[in-house]
Motif scaffolding. Structure first.
Motif, PDB file in Angstrom:
ATOM      1  N   LYS A 120       0.611  -1.267  -0.024  1.00 34.55           N
ATOM      2  CA  LYS A 120       0.421  -0.209  -0.014  1.00 34.55           C
ATOM      3  C   LYS A 120       1.180   1.517   0.099  1.00 34.55           C
ATOM      4  O   LYS A 120       0.971   1.747   0.693  1.00 34.55           O
ATOM      5  N   TRP A 121       1.107   1.883  -0.991  1.00 35.74           N
ATOM      6  CA  TRP A 121       1.537   3.175  -0.982  1.00 35.74           C
ATOM      7  C   TRP A 121       1.752   3.859  -0.636  1.00 35.74           C
ATOM      8  O   TRP A 121       2.199   4.596  -0.131  1.00 35.74           O
ATOM      9  N   THR A 122       0.316   4.633   0.074  1.00 37.20           N
ATOM     10  CA  THR A 122      -0.683   5.225   0.802  1.00 37.20           C
ATOM     11  C   THR A 122       0.090   5.637   1.979  1.00 37.20           C
ATOM     12  O   THR A 122       0.489   6.747   2.942  1.00 37.20           O
ATOM     13  N   SER A 123       0.230   4.297   2.406  1.00 37.16           N
ATOM     14  CA  SER A 123       0.415   4.164   3.995  1.00 37.16           C
ATOM     15  C   SER A 123       1.901   3.029   4.418  1.00 37.16           C
ATOM     16  O   SER A 123       2.934   3.135   5.174  1.00 37.16           O
ATOM     17  N   PHE A 124       2.880   2.630   2.974  1.00 37.69           N
ATOM     18  CA  PHE A 124       3.894   2.476   3.333  1.00 37.69           C
ATOM     19  C   PHE A 124       4.060   1.109   4.013  1.00 37.69           C
ATOM     20  O   PHE A 124       4.850   0.620   4.515  1.00 37.69           O
ATOM     21  N   ASN A 125       2.909  -0.185   3.736  1.00 39.53           N
ATOM     22  CA  ASN A 125       2.428  -1.025   4.519  1.00 39.53           C
ATOM     23  C   ASN A 125       2.249  -2.407   3.981  1.00 39.53           C
ATOM     24  O   ASN A 125       1.308  -2.091   2.577  1.00 39.53           O
ATOM     25  N   PHE A 126       2.478  -2.714   4.182  1.00 38.84           N
ATOM     26  CA  PHE A 126       1.861  -4.523   3.265  1.00 38.84           C
ATOM     27  C   PHE A 126       0.661  -5.015   3.620  1.00 38.84           C
ATOM     28  O   PHE A 126       0.301  -5.252   4.937  1.00 38.84           O
ATOM     29  N   ASP A 127      -0.158  -5.926   3.069  1.00 42.44           N
ATOM     30  CA  ASP A 127      -1.398  -6.745   2.680  1.00 42.44           C
ATOM     31  C   ASP A 127      -1.193  -7.506   2.710  1.00 42.44           C
ATOM     32  O   ASP A 127      -0.380  -7.872   1.402  1.00 42.44           O
ATOM     33  N   PHE A 128      -1.447  -8.694   3.403  1.00 47.70           N
ATOM     34  CA  PHE A 128      -1.329 -10.926   2.859  1.00 47.70           C
ATOM     35  C   PHE A 128      -2.541 -10.877   2.210  1.00 47.70           C
ATOM     36  O   PHE A 128      -3.797 -10.473   3.340  1.00 47.70           O
TER      37      PHE A 128
END
Length: 164
Positions: A120-128
């Protein structure tokens, strides 16, 4: 077959759930750390601790007892479980060079689960998104293996990011 999703609630914590029910959490003390804590839905706590030269081996421990360990290999991440004194090995690998999909296979090269990592570019997080086989669903410690697999993927991404 079952479907799970792991969402990053911030840059250091992941919540694993299936059918809207929390299975457990993977918690990092700080961003890009190899050290983490696994907390299952029954509130049992486990530690993921780096060992060896350059933190090359990570162990899952409970009360000082090693239940699982993994390390980077040429073909992917080799995971060795030691549940109830029985050693089993698995391989977590990317499905392609530019892929964001990982698969976990056993020693017979039978796929047990597939993980799609979504950055997620907006939050710099990954979802799996995780899809497991019916064979994997029969594993006694599947929740620990799922959360450790997420840690392996984070370890891989951190490792690759640091060398590129």
């Amino acid at each position: 077959m079952s479907n799970y999703k792991a969402n990053s609630t911030n840059s250091t914590d992941f919540n694993l759930e299936t059918k809207g029910i929390s299975v457990g959490k993977l918690k990092y003390g700080k961003w890009y750390s190899f050290k983490a804590e696994v907390v299952l839905a029954d509130n049992s706590h486990y530690q993921l601790e780096p060992k060896g030269v350059w933190d090359s081996v990570i162990e899952l421990q409970k009360d000082g007892k090693t239940l699982l360990e993994f390390e980077m290999g040429w073909k992917g991440i080799v995971i060795k479980t030691l549940f109830k004194g029985v050693e089993k090995k698995y391989l977590l690998k990317l499905t392609g060079i530019l892929s964001s999909k990982f698969v976990l296979i056993d020693t017979d090269e039978k796929m047990l689960l597939a993980v799609d990592a979504d950055f997620k570019w907006t939050s710099f997080n990954f979802d799996f998104q995780i899809e497991t086989t019916s064979e994997f669903e029969e594993f006694e410690n599947k929740e620990l293996l799922l959360l450790t697999t997420l840690h392996c993927i984070n370890y891989y991404i951190t490792f690759i990011s640091s060398v590129s």
